[in-house]
Design an enzyme around this catalytic site. Structure first.
Site, PDB file in Angstrom:
ATOM      1  N   CYS A 136      -9.552   0.551   6.204  1.00  0.00           N
ATOM      2  CA  CYS A 136      -9.550   1.360   4.981  1.00  0.00           C
ATOM      3  C   CYS A 136     -10.842   1.144   4.201  1.00  0.00           C
ATOM      4  O   CYS A 136     -10.975   0.169   3.468  1.00  0.00           O
ATOM      5  CB  CYS A 136      -8.344   1.007   4.128  1.00  0.00           C
ATOM      6  N   CYS A 139     -10.451   1.123   0.436  1.00  0.00           N
ATOM      7  CA  CYS A 139      -9.867  -0.118  -0.111  1.00  0.00           C
ATOM      8  C   CYS A 139     -10.906  -1.244  -0.121  1.00  0.00           C
ATOM      9  O   CYS A 139     -11.003  -1.987  -1.089  1.00  0.00           O
ATOM     10  CB  CYS A 139      -8.699  -0.610   0.743  1.00  0.00           C
ATOM     11  N   ASP A 140     -11.617  -1.403   0.957  1.00  0.00           N
ATOM     12  CA  ASP A 140     -12.397  -2.625   1.165  1.00  0.00           C
ATOM     13  C   ASP A 140     -13.907  -2.431   1.143  1.00  0.00           C
ATOM     14  O   ASP A 140     -14.653  -3.415   1.190  1.00  0.00           O
ATOM     15  CB  ASP A 140     -11.994  -3.263   2.509  1.00  0.00           C
TER      16      ASP A 140
END
Ligand code: NDP
Length: 312
Positions: A136, A139-140
């Site tokens: 992701c 997300c990261d």
């Protein structure tokens, strides 16, 4: 088999399932929620969540899911461990078997079973989980500012993630197993023309290496061909973008799914082809796959369940 009845059964415990439980509890539907294989859902595998409104300083994925769960518990949701193993949606009440041993008869059903990112199946993906391997970018990606990362895949997701990461990282390798990108023309052009993205065609990943987290990847070009060539790249992060698999298998015989297995819903509402059956979150969302959109659809599903019970 032990049998129970409920007005509202929720399957799945990501932001969609827990949010549905908050709304359904507050509407006195006395929902029963089964958490599934991964209590808390995909967010429990991420580190910091920084894009969910209301957390200006960020919050870890597991903490956020615990908070949403506690909010549902506060209003009386009956949240249980257990996995939906089979179902019979051929007639009402809808029947769902949990762990092969408990039969739940439900007047309404909210499916929020999520989707699972696909991985290559390399042992190193497990070894470096949370230490440089991610599925992701949204997300990261933030943790890789001014670093070097690789994205695996040749579809729209891979191009989108590579372009997103190129806005943060100093260099992005796009590892594509074929000699072309499958992505839409416009995404291809954006990725191919981006000065920070280097596309490695005809390339597969053999493994990852690094002492404290990912420091590089072992790659092979023209695998199995006479001109096969093995080489390493130095990277700090390794992102998978080879597709998601919606967790919809047990509903396949009853609900309309798209060709990728996502549950089809009517535009703008989480209604499926069956009355009283709703699908929320990633299991019905091939496009956005965000915690906030999942929570929003969980809210809609609970409101629809309430309306269905009131007006059927
Ligand atoms: P896709 O199935 O379209 O693409 C998956 C990619 O991963 C392919 O390039 C495939 O390679 C590659 N791949 C699969 N398995 C492996 C493997 N084991 N090793 C190496 N590579 C592998 O998935 P996406 O998630 O990209 O897209 C899903 C759908 O969502 C598509 O319809 C897409 O158009 C859509 N989408 C649209 C977006 C947008 O419009 N903004 C953004 C994201 C997705 P190969 O080509 O060789 O099979």
């Amino acid at each position: 088999m032990k049998t129970e009845k409920t007005k509202c059964l929720i399957i799945g415990s990501g932001p969609a399932g827990y949010t549905a439980a908050i709304y359904a509890s507050r509407a006195n539907l006395e929902p029963v929620l089964y958490e599934g294989i991964q209590p808390g859902g995909q967010l429990t595998t991420t580190t910091e969540v920084e894009n969910f409104p209301g957390y200006p300083n960020g919050i870890t994925g597991p903490e956020m899911m615990e908070e949403i769960k506690n909010q549902a518990l506060r209003f009386g949701a009956d949240i249980r461990r257990g996995i939906a193993t089979s179902c019979d949606l051929s007639a009402q009440p809808y029947k769902v078997t949990i762990d092969g041993e408990t039969l739940i008869e439900a007047e309404t059903l909210i499916i929020a079973t999520g989707a699972s990112a696909k991985y290559l199946g390399l042992p190193d993906e497990q070894k470096y989980a949370g230490q440089g391997v991610s599925a992701c970018a949204t997300c990261d990606g933030f943790f890789y500012r001014k670093k070097t990362v690789a994205v695996v895949g040749g579809g729209d997701s891979a191009c989108e993630e590579a372009i997103y990461l190129a806005g943060l990282a100093s260099k992005v390798y796009l590892i594509v197993r074929k000699d072309y990108l499958r992505a839409s023309k416009i995404m291809q052009e954006r990725a191919l023309n981006h000065p920070k993205i280097e596309v490695l065609f005809n390339t597969n990943t053999l493994g990852l290496f690094g002492e404290n987290g990912v420091e590089g990847a072992h790659l092979v070009r023209f695998m199995g061909q006479p001109n096969e060539e093995k080489f390493d790249i130095a990277i700090d992060g390794f992102f998978l973008a080879i597709g998601h698999k919606p967790n919809s298998d047990i509903f396949r015989d009853y609900l309309e799914l798209d060709e990728a297995g996502y549950i089809k819903t009517v535009p703008g509402a989480p209604k499926t082809n069956l009355p009283g059956v709703f699908a929320a979150g990633d299991v019905a969302d091939p496009d956005y796959k965000q915690a906030i959109t999942a929570a929003g659809s969980g809210c809609k599903a609970a409101i629809e369940a309430e309306r269905y019970l009131a007006y059927r």
